[in-house]
Design a protein around this motif. Structure first.
Motif, PDB file in Angstrom:
ATOM      1  N   MET A  79      -6.961   4.792  -5.583  1.00  0.00           N
ATOM      2  CA  MET A  79      -5.577   4.469  -5.256  1.00  0.00           C
ATOM      3  C   MET A  79      -5.368   4.841  -3.783  1.00  0.00           C
ATOM      4  SD  MET A  79      -4.464   3.206  -8.051  1.00  0.00           S
ATOM      5  CE  MET A  79      -2.697   3.095  -7.807  1.00  0.00           C
ATOM      6  N   PRO A  80      -4.317   4.339  -3.154  1.00  0.00           N
ATOM      7  CA  PRO A  80      -4.094   4.662  -1.740  1.00  0.00           C
ATOM      8  C   PRO A  80      -4.006   6.151  -1.442  1.00  0.00           C
ATOM      9  CG  PRO A  80      -2.703   2.847  -2.389  1.00  0.00           C
ATOM     10  CD  PRO A  80      -3.349   3.359  -3.644  1.00  0.00           C
TER      11      PRO A  80
ATOM     12  N   GLY B   1      -5.912   8.405  -2.842  1.00  0.00           N
ATOM     13  CA  GLY B   1      -7.223   9.007  -3.046  1.00  0.00           C
ATOM     14  C   GLY B   1      -7.604   9.273  -4.487  1.00  0.00           C
ATOM     15  N   ALA B   2      -6.677   9.089  -5.420  1.00  0.00           N
ATOM     16  CA  ALA B   2      -6.986   9.297  -6.831  1.00  0.00           C
ATOM     17  C   ALA B   2      -7.828   8.135  -7.361  1.00  0.00           C
ATOM     18  CB  ALA B   2      -5.690   9.399  -7.637  1.00  0.00           C
ATOM     19  N   PHE B   3      -8.753   8.427  -8.266  1.00  0.00           N
ATOM     20  CA  PHE B   3      -9.547   7.374  -8.887  1.00  0.00           C
ATOM     21  C   PHE B   3      -8.662   6.478  -9.740  1.00  0.00           C
ATOM     22  CE2 PHE B   3     -13.222  10.290  -8.344  1.00  0.00           C
ATOM     23  CZ  PHE B   3     -14.083   9.397  -7.718  1.00  0.00           C
ATOM     24  N   CYS B   4      -9.060   5.212  -9.844  1.00  0.00           N
ATOM     25  CA  CYS B   4      -8.384   4.316 -10.779  1.00  0.00           C
ATOM     26  C   CYS B   4      -9.414   3.462 -11.496  1.00  0.00           C
ATOM     27  CB  CYS B   4      -7.346   3.443 -10.086  1.00  0.00           C
ATOM     28  SG  CYS B   4      -7.996   2.223  -8.951  1.00  0.00           S
ATOM     29  N   GLU B   5      -9.075   3.144 -12.714  1.00  0.00           N
ATOM     30  CA  GLU B   5      -9.886   2.243 -13.521  1.00  0.00           C
ATOM     31  C   GLU B   5      -9.509   0.811 -13.139  1.00  0.00           C
ATOM     32  OE1 GLU B   5      -9.837   1.324 -18.192  1.00  0.00           O
ATOM     33  OE2 GLU B   5     -10.594   3.326 -17.685  1.00  0.00           O
ATOM     34  N   THR B   6     -10.479  -0.081 -13.163  1.00  0.00           N
ATOM     35  CA  THR B   6     -10.250  -1.470 -12.787  1.00  0.00           C
ATOM     36  C   THR B   6     -10.637  -2.382 -13.939  1.00  0.00           C
ATOM     37  OG1 THR B   6     -10.630  -0.972 -10.452  1.00  0.00           O
ATOM     38  CG2 THR B   6     -10.888  -3.268 -11.131  1.00  0.00           C
ATOM     39  N   THR B   7      -9.762  -3.339 -14.240  1.00  0.00           N
ATOM     40  CA  THR B   7     -10.012  -4.323 -15.288  1.00  0.00           C
ATOM     41  C   THR B   7     -10.347  -5.664 -14.647  1.00  0.00           C
ATOM     42  OG1 THR B   7      -8.479  -3.189 -16.771  1.00  0.00           O
ATOM     43  CG2 THR B   7      -9.031  -5.457 -17.324  1.00  0.00           C
TER      44      THR B   7
ATOM     45  N   THR C 153      -8.046  -5.961 -11.280  1.00  0.00           N
ATOM     46  CA  THR C 153      -6.768  -5.301 -11.042  1.00  0.00           C
ATOM     47  C   THR C 153      -6.800  -3.897 -11.639  1.00  0.00           C
ATOM     48  OG1 THR C 153      -4.366  -5.570 -11.214  1.00  0.00           O
ATOM     49  CG2 THR C 153      -5.667  -6.143 -13.171  1.00  0.00           C
ATOM     50  N   VAL C 154      -5.911  -3.057 -11.170  1.00  0.00           N
ATOM     51  CA  VAL C 154      -5.810  -1.691 -11.686  1.00  0.00           C
ATOM     52  C   VAL C 154      -5.451  -1.738 -13.172  1.00  0.00           C
ATOM     53  CG1 VAL C 154      -4.498   0.471 -11.560  1.00  0.00           C
ATOM     54  CG2 VAL C 154      -5.155  -0.721  -9.461  1.00  0.00           C
TER      55      VAL C 154
ATOM     56  N   VAL D 191       0.844  -1.200   0.000  1.00  0.00           N
ATOM     57  CA  VAL D 191       0.000   0.000   0.000  1.00  0.00           C
ATOM     58  C   VAL D 191       0.876   1.246   0.000  1.00  0.00           C
ATOM     59  CG1 VAL D 191      -1.726   1.312   1.304  1.00  0.00           C
ATOM     60  CG2 VAL D 191      -1.987  -1.173   1.021  1.00  0.00           C
ATOM     61  N   GLU D 192       1.936   1.245   0.788  1.00  0.00           N
ATOM     62  CA  GLU D 192       2.854   2.387   0.789  1.00  0.00           C
ATOM     63  C   GLU D 192       3.511   2.569  -0.573  1.00  0.00           C
ATOM     64  OE1 GLU D 192       5.443   1.847   4.174  1.00  0.00           O
ATOM     65  OE2 GLU D 192       3.913   2.610   5.555  1.00  0.00           O
ATOM     66  N   GLY D 193       3.615   1.487  -1.335  1.00  0.00           N
ATOM     67  CA  GLY D 193       4.168   1.551  -2.676  1.00  0.00           C
ATOM     68  C   GLY D 193       3.146   1.916  -3.737  1.00  0.00           C
ATOM     69  N   GLY D 194       1.901   2.181  -3.324  1.00  0.00           N
ATOM     70  CA  GLY D 194       0.881   2.634  -4.256  1.00  0.00           C
ATOM     71  C   GLY D 194      -0.092   1.587  -4.758  1.00  0.00           C
ATOM     72  N   ALA D 195      -0.065   0.377  -4.213  1.00  0.00           N
ATOM     73  CA  ALA D 195      -0.976  -0.674  -4.669  1.00  0.00           C
ATOM     74  C   ALA D 195      -2.409  -0.383  -4.235  1.00  0.00           C
ATOM     75  CB  ALA D 195      -0.546  -2.032  -4.124  1.00  0.00           C
ATOM     76  N   SER D 196      -3.324  -0.465  -5.183  1.00  0.00           N
ATOM     77  CA  SER D 196      -4.744  -0.291  -4.895  1.00  0.00           C
ATOM     78  C   SER D 196      -5.319  -1.656  -4.544  1.00  0.00           C
ATOM     79  CB  SER D 196      -5.474   0.300  -6.104  1.00  0.00           C
ATOM     80  OG  SER D 196      -6.857   0.401  -5.826  1.00  0.00           O
ATOM     81  N   VAL D 197      -5.302  -1.977  -3.267  1.00  0.00           N
ATOM     82  CA  VAL D 197      -5.759  -3.285  -2.789  1.00  0.00           C
ATOM     83  C   VAL D 197      -6.729  -3.107  -1.607  1.00  0.00           C
ATOM     84  CG1 VAL D 197      -3.809  -4.652  -3.645  1.00  0.00           C
ATOM     85  CG2 VAL D 197      -3.633  -3.514  -1.420  1.00  0.00           C
ATOM     86  N   SER D 198      -7.616  -2.120  -1.746  1.00  0.00           N
ATOM     87  CA  SER D 198      -8.705  -1.871  -0.790  1.00  0.00           C
ATOM     88  C   SER D 198      -8.335  -1.000   0.401  1.00  0.00           C
ATOM     89  CB  SER D 198      -9.312  -3.177  -0.255  1.00  0.00           C
ATOM     90  OG  SER D 198      -9.731  -4.006  -1.310  1.00  0.00           O
ATOM     91  N   PHE D 199      -7.097  -0.572   0.518  1.00  0.00           N
ATOM     92  CA  PHE D 199      -6.686   0.214   1.671  1.00  0.00           C
ATOM     93  C   PHE D 199      -6.161   1.574   1.240  1.00  0.00           C
ATOM     94  CE2 PHE D 199      -6.450  -4.187   2.923  1.00  0.00           C
ATOM     95  CZ  PHE D 199      -7.067  -4.175   4.151  1.00  0.00           C
ATOM     96  N   MET D 200      -6.325   2.548   2.118  1.00  0.00           N
ATOM     97  CA  MET D 200      -5.896   3.921   1.858  1.00  0.00           C
ATOM     98  C   MET D 200      -4.700   4.266   2.738  1.00  0.00           C
ATOM     99  SD  MET D 200      -8.140   4.652  -0.419  1.00  0.00           S
ATOM    100  CE  MET D 200      -7.871   6.407  -0.655  1.00  0.00           C
ATOM    101  N   LEU D 201      -3.941   5.258   2.287  1.00  0.00           N
ATOM    102  CA  LEU D 201      -2.830   5.784   3.083  1.00  0.00           C
ATOM    103  C   LEU D 201      -3.346   6.784   4.101  1.00  0.00           C
ATOM    104  CD1 LEU D 201      -0.179   6.355   0.304  1.00  0.00           C
ATOM    105  CD2 LEU D 201      -0.068   4.678   2.153  1.00  0.00           C
ATOM    106  N   PRO D 202      -2.773   6.869   5.253  1.00  0.00           N
ATOM    107  CA  PRO D 202      -1.790   5.940   5.772  1.00  0.00           C
ATOM    108  C   PRO D 202      -2.478   4.663   6.275  1.00  0.00           C
ATOM    109  CG  PRO D 202      -2.223   7.605   7.422  1.00  0.00           C
ATOM    110  CD  PRO D 202      -3.046   7.962   6.198  1.00  0.00           C
TER     111      PRO D 202
END
Length: 175
Positions: free
Chosen positions: A160-161, A163-169, A133-134, A30-41
């Protein structure tokens, strides 16, 4: 490639024991930017609570949990298969939380985790797997190389962690 990499399914008695190590991988991703359901911090406590919940799901037989470990037993990656599905979908499972620590990427770990997940699916009588996936991320190439079929993409599906929107495939695979 990692020498002496072990990929295996974690049983119900072990799942809770792995919560600490899995929390480290999750926080790193998540700290590396993975969109896996969790937000920073992402706090360690929240990550631990998530993995304890996963362990409970493993104990109830609702999830399969796989880990990739190096020769010293350090967890480098993980993936889950959510087996609990509606009554009319007993043949289907969802692949979730494909995570590989940032320092361990590009060494074939994710590919080995996915192959092991597919084997577990076959053992469990699951013939259709689905995942998301993103869009545009590295994981898309992994899944497509492994024979997953792209279904389509949904703009602004998740965040994304940061707060930016991301498209999901979305993908599926018959196993």
């Amino acid at each position: 490639m990692i020498d002496n990499l072990t990929v295996r399914r974690i049983g119900p008695d072990e799942a809770a024991i792995y919560a600490e190590a899995l929390a480290d991988v999750l926080v790193d991703c998540v700290e590396g930017g993975a969109s896996v359901s969790f937000m920073l911090p992402l706090s360690r406590e929240k990550a631990l609570a998530f993995w304890r919940g996963v362990a409970e799901g493993v104990a109830r037989g609702e999830r399969a949990l796989l880990v990739a470990e190096d020769r010293d037993g350090q967890v480098l990656g993980t993936v889950q298969m959510i087996m609990l599905q509606p009554d009319n979908q007993p043949h289907r499972a969802d692949i979730a939380k494909m995570l590989v620590s940032r320092k361990s990427r590009r060494q074939g770990i994710a590919q080995r985790l996915m192959a092991a997940a597919e084997e577990v699916a076959r053992e469990e009588g699951k013939t259709v797997l689905v995942l998301d996936t993103v869009t545009g991320g590295d994981a898309e190439r992994l899944y497509e190389r492994a024979g997953w079929q792209r279904v389509g993409a949904v703009p602004k599906y998740a965040l994304m962690p940061d707060g930016a929107f991301c498209e999901t495939t979305f993908y599926y695979k018959h196993v």
